[in-house]
Design a protein around this motif. Sequence first.
Motif, mmCIF file in Angstrom:
data_model
loop_
_atom_site.group_PDB
_atom_site.id
_atom_site.type_symbol
_atom_site.label_atom_id
_atom_site.label_comp_id
_atom_site.label_asym_id
_atom_site.label_seq_id
_atom_site.Cartn_x
_atom_site.Cartn_y
_atom_site.Cartn_z
ATOM 1 N N VAL A 169 -6.968 -9.051 -8.188
ATOM 2 C CA VAL A 169 -6.365 -8.975 -6.852
ATOM 3 C C VAL A 169 -7.296 -8.245 -5.893
ATOM 4 O O VAL A 169 -7.565 -8.700 -4.770
ATOM 5 C CB VAL A 169 -4.992 -8.272 -6.913
ATOM 6 C CG1 VAL A 169 -4.376 -8.164 -5.524
ATOM 7 C CG2 VAL A 169 -4.054 -9.019 -7.849
ATOM 8 N N THR A 170 -7.818 -7.106 -6.328
ATOM 9 C CA THR A 170 -8.697 -6.301 -5.480
ATOM 10 C C THR A 170 -9.985 -7.058 -5.143
ATOM 11 O O THR A 170 -10.398 -7.131 -3.983
ATOM 12 C CB THR A 170 -9.047 -4.981 -6.195
ATOM 13 O OG1 THR A 170 -7.850 -4.319 -6.602
ATOM 14 C CG2 THR A 170 -9.832 -4.063 -5.274
ATOM 15 N N ALA A 171 -10.612 -7.608 -6.187
ATOM 16 C CA ALA A 171 -11.870 -8.328 -5.968
ATOM 17 C C ALA A 171 -11.651 -9.612 -5.181
ATOM 18 O O ALA A 171 -12.516 -10.022 -4.400
ATOM 19 C CB ALA A 171 -12.528 -8.641 -7.311
ATOM 20 N N GLY A 172 -10.497 -10.260 -5.369
ATOM 21 C CA GLY A 172 -10.212 -11.491 -4.640
ATOM 22 C C GLY A 172 -10.177 -11.268 -3.141
ATOM 23 O O GLY A 172 -10.698 -12.082 -2.367
ATOM 24 N N ILE B 61 -5.551 4.923 -5.258
ATOM 25 C CA ILE B 61 -5.969 4.849 -3.850
ATOM 26 C C ILE B 61 -7.469 5.076 -3.740
ATOM 27 O O ILE B 61 -8.171 4.377 -2.992
ATOM 28 C CB ILE B 61 -5.195 5.883 -3.001
ATOM 29 C CG1 ILE B 61 -3.705 5.503 -2.932
ATOM 30 C CG2 ILE B 61 -5.783 5.962 -1.590
ATOM 31 C CD1 ILE B 61 -2.855 6.514 -2.186
ATOM 32 N N VAL B 62 -7.975 6.052 -4.502
ATOM 33 C CA VAL B 62 -9.420 6.310 -4.527
ATOM 34 C C VAL B 62 -10.166 5.093 -5.062
ATOM 35 O O VAL B 62 -11.217 4.706 -4.542
ATOM 36 C CB VAL B 62 -9.732 7.557 -5.376
ATOM 37 C CG1 VAL B 62 -11.243 7.766 -5.486
ATOM 38 C CG2 VAL B 62 -9.067 8.789 -4.787
ATOM 39 N N ALA B 63 -9.617 4.463 -6.117
ATOM 40 C CA ALA B 63 -10.238 3.263 -6.693
ATOM 41 C C ALA B 63 -10.316 2.153 -5.650
ATOM 42 O O ALA B 63 -11.344 1.476 -5.513
ATOM 43 C CB ALA B 63 -9.445 2.799 -7.911
ATOM 44 N N GLY B 64 -9.233 1.955 -4.905
ATOM 45 C CA GLY B 64 -9.233 0.945 -3.859
ATOM 46 C C GLY B 64 -10.200 1.291 -2.742
ATOM 47 O O GLY B 64 -10.879 0.419 -2.193
ATOM 48 N N THR C 197 -3.840 -0.351 -0.607
ATOM 49 C CA THR C 197 -3.881 0.609 0.501
ATOM 50 C C THR C 197 -5.257 1.257 0.613
ATOM 51 O O THR C 197 -5.822 1.372 1.704
ATOM 52 C CB THR C 197 -2.812 1.699 0.303
ATOM 53 O OG1 THR C 197 -1.523 1.099 0.241
ATOM 54 C CG2 THR C 197 -2.853 2.703 1.447
ATOM 55 N N GLY C 198 -5.799 1.664 -0.525
ATOM 56 C CA GLY C 198 -7.129 2.268 -0.528
ATOM 57 C C GLY C 198 -8.211 1.285 -0.118
ATOM 58 O O GLY C 198 -9.150 1.641 0.607
ATOM 59 N N ALA C 199 -8.087 0.022 -0.568
ATOM 60 C CA ALA C 199 -9.101 -0.991 -0.246
ATOM 61 C C ALA C 199 -9.139 -1.274 1.251
ATOM 62 O O ALA C 199 -10.221 -1.409 1.847
ATOM 63 C CB ALA C 199 -8.821 -2.276 -1.024
#
Length: 275
Positions: A206-209, A164-167, A84-86
């Motif tokens: 997952v995030t970096a992908g 969320i902040v991290a994303g 969601t954050g990303a």
Amino acid sequence: MLEILAGLLALSFGAGFVGAISGLGGGVFIVPALIIIAHLPMRVAVGASLISVVATSAGASVAFVRDGWTNLKVAMVLECATVTGAVTGAYLVGIVPVVVFELLFAAMMLQSAYFSLKKGGDDILPKGDSLAERLDLAGEIPNQQGQLVHYEVANVPQGGLLMIVAGLMSGLLGIGSGALKVMAMDYIMHIPLKVSSATSNFMIGVTAGAGALVFLARGDVSTTLAAPVALGVTAGALTGSRVLPRLKVSALRIVFVVILILIAAEMGWRAVTGI
């Protein structure tokens, strides 16, 4: 050419090793090294970094999941907040000046380093909060004697907010944001540091992908550069996954704090120089 390739492999191996044991991914070192030493454009460096983070996650997560260090339930719950954050961060690109977020991220890294030093060792909770119990997020890890130690999870909503902040930071800055993920699980949710690192390794892939797909579509990923970086990072991550269970928590926390300070310095430098 061979010297450049050997240098990339060595640098990537070290980045993958430290990224695996800390849960931060190899991009912490790859991006500044490629920009400062190799004089590569920012987009190309970040594109290679995202590929390396995916490689770190893939290389280390297999061993961590197999050996029971990764809490998959926690990862699945928190990944919803991170994604969601990303997505929000991706929409904010071009609207809010990136320098603002780089300075904010640097400040958060310094604060995280302070909290990590303040905490010291792990605090195994005898009882988790009601939400964590309903979601059955508790787990077990082996101790030095090979016996399973039960741990509980707390403060899931607060941890989710930091995710969320991290994303958000990941979407804006093209980084894995593993530092904030480890911070959320270790300091806020009271998950043991080794479990936090292993679970972060699983999540950052997952995030970096998702970010890597965007860079690939734009043509900002150089296969000539990304291939040796991914190979070196994967080898380093596999080695780090073998070392993490043997590390003392105090030593791991010192490594984590040093890396947080380095990240803060890098982000501050990027904000000041505009690179």
